[in-house]
Design an enzyme around this catalytic site. Sequence first.
Site, PDB file in Angstrom:
ATOM      1  N   HIS A  60       5.894   3.155  11.466  1.00  0.00           N
ATOM      2  CA  HIS A  60       6.480   4.365  10.900  1.00  0.00           C
ATOM      3  C   HIS A  60       5.429   5.474  10.981  1.00  0.00           C
ATOM      4  CE1 HIS A  60       8.027   7.070   7.795  1.00  0.00           C
ATOM      5  NE2 HIS A  60       9.167   6.413   7.820  1.00  0.00           N
ATOM      6  N   LEU A  79       0.853  -1.194   0.000  1.00  0.00           N
ATOM      7  CA  LEU A  79       0.000   0.000   0.000  1.00  0.00           C
ATOM      8  C   LEU A  79       0.883   1.236   0.000  1.00  0.00           C
ATOM      9  CD1 LEU A  79      -2.902   1.211   0.328  1.00  0.00           C
ATOM     10  CD2 LEU A  79      -2.441   1.251   2.783  1.00  0.00           C
TER      11      LEU A  79
END
Length: 344
Positions: A229, A125
């Site tokens: 992240h 993604l």
Amino acid sequence: MMVIRPVERSDVSALMQLASKTGGGLTSLPANEATLSARIERAIKTWQGELPKSEQGYVFVLEDSETGTVAGICAIEVAVGLNDPWYNYRVGTLVHASKELNVYNALPTLFLSNDHTGSSELCTLFLDPDWRKEGNGYLLSKSRFMFMAAFRDKFNDKVVAEMRGVIDEHGYSPFWQSLGKRFFSMDFSRADFLCGTGQKAFIAELMPKHPIYTHFLSQEAQDVIGQVHPQTAPARAVLEKEGFRYRNYIDIFDGGPTLECDIDRVRAIRKSRLVEVAEGQPAQGDFPACLVANENYHHFRVVLARTDPATERLILTAAQLDALKCHAGDRVRLVRLCAEEKTA
């Protein structure tokens, strides 16, 4: 209009441009043209029914229908780990105790795992930073659920998604630095590239086979176990609102969390339904954004439309019908883009 469609061979240069913007850590989207071309070819062969389940994978792109610009990519692996082992660490506990010495220590421990073997996986993604607006990220991520709902028999009962772990702008991963590098003797970026280009044999050859006490890792590494992240935090939130949960499995490279859910419990899959479509001018009103998808396996399309998610007859413009490759009278799959917020 933004449209989700199956990847095509001509998309390879656009995917290379996307790969150059990831900043590393997205293993399945390496900036390597041969690898990306092979990935596209594998997706096409999957749609054509030419591959065994162990090799099947679907790839979709987000395209601006007016300009042809490819703004994002998403993918589904049908069944992971049936050819090459699919590794995680399971974050568990080992207890060391002595009644005689009155000592009891419950120690967080990493166990090498293949527990998700055979699961379907949401992967790859990535949305171009310039296009992170107007619901594009939701459309890109959740479009896969519309495909899975339409073609449920193609997928397994459990769906997993590896979330990108903590890596800085220079490619430094605290988890890798403290653990992986000691066994693999290479930088994170090198290991990430090898894995992304299909050279995975080194993982099985060099992985530590014994449990690892997390206390032996640096504090910085311990702190990022199961963390994402910063740019991945929205993607994690999207999946969690769809029913995905972190069950103490993490990535062996960067320590990022693996989320999982039973496929039939995913909100967008469970609540999507088929309605008849008609051409006209959609009613005006304060309607929520909804995912609308056709049921065409080879020419699958998804768009966003503001409409009543409970309608039995969906009115779309000629442009929307064209984008969906649909005609009046066809049946399309409809679901609210985001779960309704519960009110007290």
